[in-house]
Each structure stands twice: as C-alpha cells, then as structure tokens.
Scaffold this motif. Structure first.
Motif, PDB file in Angstrom:
ATOM      1  N   SER A  71       0.836  -1.209   0.000  1.00  0.00           N
ATOM      2  CA  SER A  71       0.000   0.000   0.000  1.00  0.00           C
ATOM      3  C   SER A  71       0.866   1.253   0.000  1.00  0.00           C
ATOM      4  O   SER A  71       0.563   2.228  -0.689  1.00  0.00           O
ATOM      5  CB  SER A  71      -0.920   0.013   1.221  1.00  0.00           C
ATOM      6  N   VAL A  72       1.926   1.217   0.769  1.00  0.00           N
ATOM      7  CA  VAL A  72       2.831   2.375   0.826  1.00  0.00           C
ATOM      8  C   VAL A  72       3.509   2.573  -0.526  1.00  0.00           C
ATOM      9  O   VAL A  72       3.579   3.692  -1.039  1.00  0.00           O
ATOM     10  CB  VAL A  72       3.871   2.198   1.955  1.00  0.00           C
ATOM     11  N   TRP A  73       3.992   1.481  -1.137  1.00  0.00           N
ATOM     12  CA  TRP A  73       4.654   1.602  -2.435  1.00  0.00           C
ATOM     13  C   TRP A  73       3.680   2.019  -3.529  1.00  0.00           C
ATOM     14  O   TRP A  73       4.056   2.735  -4.462  1.00  0.00           O
ATOM     15  CB  TRP A  73       5.376   0.317  -2.810  1.00  0.00           C
ATOM     16  N   ALA A  74       2.427   1.598  -3.433  1.00  0.00           N
ATOM     17  CA  ALA A  74       1.422   2.041  -4.405  1.00  0.00           C
ATOM     18  C   ALA A  74       1.208   3.547  -4.285  1.00  0.00           C
ATOM     19  O   ALA A  74       1.121   4.259  -5.294  1.00  0.00           O
ATOM     20  CB  ALA A  74       0.104   1.300  -4.188  1.00  0.00           C
ATOM     21  N   THR A  75       1.169   4.048  -3.061  1.00  0.00           N
ATOM     22  CA  THR A  75       1.025   5.488  -2.853  1.00  0.00           C
ATOM     23  C   THR A  75       2.237   6.246  -3.385  1.00  0.00           C
ATOM     24  O   THR A  75       2.094   7.286  -4.028  1.00  0.00           O
ATOM     25  CB  THR A  75       0.819   5.793  -1.354  1.00  0.00           C
ATOM     26  N   VAL A  76       3.420   5.716  -3.148  1.00  0.00           N
ATOM     27  CA  VAL A  76       4.644   6.346  -3.663  1.00  0.00           C
ATOM     28  C   VAL A  76       4.617   6.381  -5.189  1.00  0.00           C
ATOM     29  O   VAL A  76       4.977   7.402  -5.799  1.00  0.00           O
ATOM     30  CB  VAL A  76       5.899   5.601  -3.143  1.00  0.00           C
ATOM     31  N   ALA A  77       4.164   5.299  -5.815  1.00  0.00           N
ATOM     32  CA  ALA A  77       4.092   5.254  -7.276  1.00  0.00           C
ATOM     33  C   ALA A  77       3.074   6.258  -7.814  1.00  0.00           C
ATOM     34  O   ALA A  77       3.322   6.928  -8.826  1.00  0.00           O
ATOM     35  CB  ALA A  77       3.740   3.847  -7.738  1.00  0.00           C
ATOM     36  N   ILE A  78       1.941   6.396  -7.157  1.00  0.00           N
ATOM     37  CA  ILE A  78       0.911   7.337  -7.600  1.00  0.00           C
ATOM     38  C   ILE A  78       1.408   8.770  -7.476  1.00  0.00           C
ATOM     39  O   ILE A  78       1.275   9.577  -8.398  1.00  0.00           O
ATOM     40  CB  ILE A  78      -0.391   7.129  -6.807  1.00  0.00           C
ATOM     41  N   VAL A  79       1.985   9.108  -6.336  1.00  0.00           N
ATOM     42  CA  VAL A  79       2.496  10.469  -6.136  1.00  0.00           C
ATOM     43  C   VAL A  79       3.665  10.738  -7.083  1.00  0.00           C
ATOM     44  O   VAL A  79       3.773  11.832  -7.650  1.00  0.00           O
ATOM     45  CB  VAL A  79       2.901  10.687  -4.658  1.00  0.00           C
ATOM     46  N   GLY A  80       4.527   9.760  -7.290  1.00  0.00           N
ATOM     47  CA  GLY A  80       5.636   9.918  -8.234  1.00  0.00           C
ATOM     48  C   GLY A  80       5.136  10.143  -9.648  1.00  0.00           C
ATOM     49  O   GLY A  80       5.662  10.980 -10.384  1.00  0.00           O
ATOM     50  N   GLY A  81       4.120   9.396 -10.058  1.00  0.00           N
ATOM     51  CA  GLY A  81       3.528   9.593 -11.385  1.00  0.00           C
ATOM     52  C   GLY A  81       2.911  10.959 -11.542  1.00  0.00           C
ATOM     53  O   GLY A  81       3.018  11.594 -12.600  1.00  0.00           O
ATOM     54  N   TRP A  82       2.275  11.439 -10.481  1.00  0.00           N
ATOM     55  CA  TRP A  82       1.684  12.781 -10.504  1.00  0.00           C
ATOM     56  C   TRP A  82       2.780  13.841 -10.645  1.00  0.00           C
ATOM     57  O   TRP A  82       2.639  14.785 -11.429  1.00  0.00           O
ATOM     58  CB  TRP A  82       0.873  12.992  -9.228  1.00  0.00           C
ATOM     59  N   LEU A  83       3.862  13.687  -9.903  1.00  0.00           N
ATOM     60  CA  LEU A  83       4.963  14.652  -9.994  1.00  0.00           C
ATOM     61  C   LEU A  83       5.596  14.637 -11.379  1.00  0.00           C
ATOM     62  O   LEU A  83       5.878  15.700 -11.955  1.00  0.00           O
ATOM     63  CB  LEU A  83       6.025  14.351  -8.935  1.00  0.00           C
ATOM     64  N   ILE A  84       5.818  13.458 -11.932  1.00  0.00           N
ATOM     65  CA  ILE A  84       6.406  13.358 -13.264  1.00  0.00           C
ATOM     66  C   ILE A  84       5.485  13.979 -14.313  1.00  0.00           C
ATOM     67  O   ILE A  84       5.943  14.701 -15.202  1.00  0.00           O
ATOM     68  CB  ILE A  84       6.732  11.887 -13.594  1.00  0.00           C
ATOM     69  N   ALA A  85       4.182  13.712 -14.202  1.00  0.00           N
ATOM     70  CA  ALA A  85       3.231  14.301 -15.155  1.00  0.00           C
ATOM     71  C   ALA A  85       3.230  15.817 -15.064  1.00  0.00           C
ATOM     72  O   ALA A  85       3.197  16.513 -16.085  1.00  0.00           O
ATOM     73  CB  ALA A  85       1.826  13.752 -14.911  1.00  0.00           C
ATOM     74  N   ASN A  86       3.278  16.356 -13.853  1.00  0.00           N
ATOM     75  CA  ASN A  86       3.312  17.816 -13.705  1.00  0.00           C
ATOM     76  C   ASN A  86       4.585  18.408 -14.304  1.00  0.00           C
ATOM     77  O   ASN A  86       4.547  19.453 -14.940  1.00  0.00           O
ATOM     78  CB  ASN A  86       3.196  18.205 -12.232  1.00  0.00           C
ATOM     79  N   ILE A  87       5.692  17.735 -14.097  1.00  0.00           N
ATOM     80  CA  ILE A  87       6.957  18.234 -14.656  1.00  0.00           C
ATOM     81  C   ILE A  87       6.937  18.151 -16.178  1.00  0.00           C
ATOM     82  O   ILE A  87       7.312  19.114 -16.873  1.00  0.00           O
ATOM     83  CB  ILE A  87       8.139  17.454 -14.083  1.00  0.00           C
ATOM     84  N   LEU A  88       6.491  17.035 -16.714  1.00  0.00           N
ATOM     85  CA  LEU A  88       6.467  16.865 -18.180  1.00  0.00           C
ATOM     86  C   LEU A  88       5.503  17.834 -18.852  1.00  0.00           C
ATOM     87  O   LEU A  88       5.811  18.387 -19.903  1.00  0.00           O
ATOM     88  CB  LEU A  88       6.118  15.428 -18.542  1.00  0.00           C
ATOM     89  N   PHE A  89       4.330  18.027 -18.257  1.00  0.00           N
ATOM     90  CA  PHE A  89       3.364  18.934 -18.867  1.00  0.00           C
ATOM     91  C   PHE A  89       3.716  20.391 -18.651  1.00  0.00           C
ATOM     92  O   PHE A  89       3.279  21.253 -19.399  1.00  0.00           O
ATOM     93  CB  PHE A  89       1.956  18.644 -18.367  1.00  0.00           C
ATOM     94  N   ALA A  90       4.528  20.683 -17.648  1.00  0.00           N
ATOM     95  CA  ALA A  90       4.970  22.065 -17.431  1.00  0.00           C
ATOM     96  C   ALA A  90       5.983  22.475 -18.493  1.00  0.00           C
ATOM     97  O   ALA A  90       6.093  23.633 -18.846  1.00  0.00           O
ATOM     98  CB  ALA A  90       5.558  22.229 -16.044  1.00  0.00           C
ATOM     99  N   VAL A  91       6.737  21.513 -19.004  1.00  0.00           N
ATOM    100  CA  VAL A  91       7.735  21.784 -20.029  1.00  0.00           C
ATOM    101  C   VAL A  91       7.073  22.146 -21.352  1.00  0.00           C
ATOM    102  O   VAL A  91       7.535  23.024 -22.057  1.00  0.00           O
ATOM    103  CB  VAL A  91       8.682  20.566 -20.207  1.00  0.00           C
ATOM    104  N   ASN A  92       5.960  21.480 -21.677  1.00  0.00           N
ATOM    105  CA  ASN A  92       5.290  21.725 -22.965  1.00  0.00           C
ATOM    106  C   ASN A  92       4.518  22.994 -22.956  1.00  0.00           C
ATOM    107  O   ASN A  92       3.761  23.447 -22.405  1.00  0.00           O
ATOM    108  CB  ASN A  92       4.384  20.549 -23.317  1.00  0.00           C
TER     109      ASN A  92
END
Length: 92
Positions: A71-92
């Motif tokens: 459960s903890v690793w699933a939360t880390v993966a979700i938050v990590g995916g959210w951070l990566i998406a924000n960074i990638l979409f901020a670049v475009n």
C-alpha cells in the motif's frame, strides 16, 4: 503483527485520501491537456472525481490482502507519477 495492524489503522485512511486527491489532480491535469484548455468546468471536476474514486477503490480492493508495504509503495508510485506528469506537462 499487532504493530503492523496499528500502523495500518493509523495511516491507512491518510494513504487512502492521499491516493484519492493525487489521482483527482492527475485526472484534472490530463483532462486539461487532452482538451487543450486552461479552464476547468464542473463536468471536468465531476469526471476526474469519478475516475479518481474508481481507481482509489480499485487499488484499495486489489491490495486488501497484501502486506502493508504494498500500500505504501502504491502510494509512492501514484504520487511519483503525478509529480512526473506535472513536470512533463509544465515543459510543454
């Protein structure tokens, strides 16, 4: 074993809420990018709410019989995916 159950009871709700709000934010981000708009309408909020709620319940259901660390690793993966998406979409 009792310590793990206490930890799950103490932090389980907060992990659940963190997953929900992160998935909701990610849903709104993806909807905005897919529609190429910066304004958010009520239907966009409703759609992202539904997607986030469904995913959060599904993830909780899938991990119900797994150890706490999943459960903890699933939360880390979700938050990590959210951070990566924000960074990638901020670049475009």
């Amino acid at each position: 074993m009792a310590q793990t159950q206490q930890r799950e009871q103490k932090w389980g709700f907060w992990l659940y809420m963190l997953n929900f709000f992160t998935l909701d934010s990610l849903g709104r981000l993806l909807i905005r990018k897919a529609l190429h708009t910066d304004e958010i309408q009520f239907t966009h909020h409703l759609l992202s709410f539904g997607i986030a709620l469904t995913l959060t319940i599904g993830i909780s259901y899938a991990l119900r019989s797994r150890p706490w660390k999943y459960s903890v690793w699933a939360t880390v993966a979700i938050v990590g995916g959210w951070l990566i998406a924000n960074i990638l979409f901020a670049v475009n």
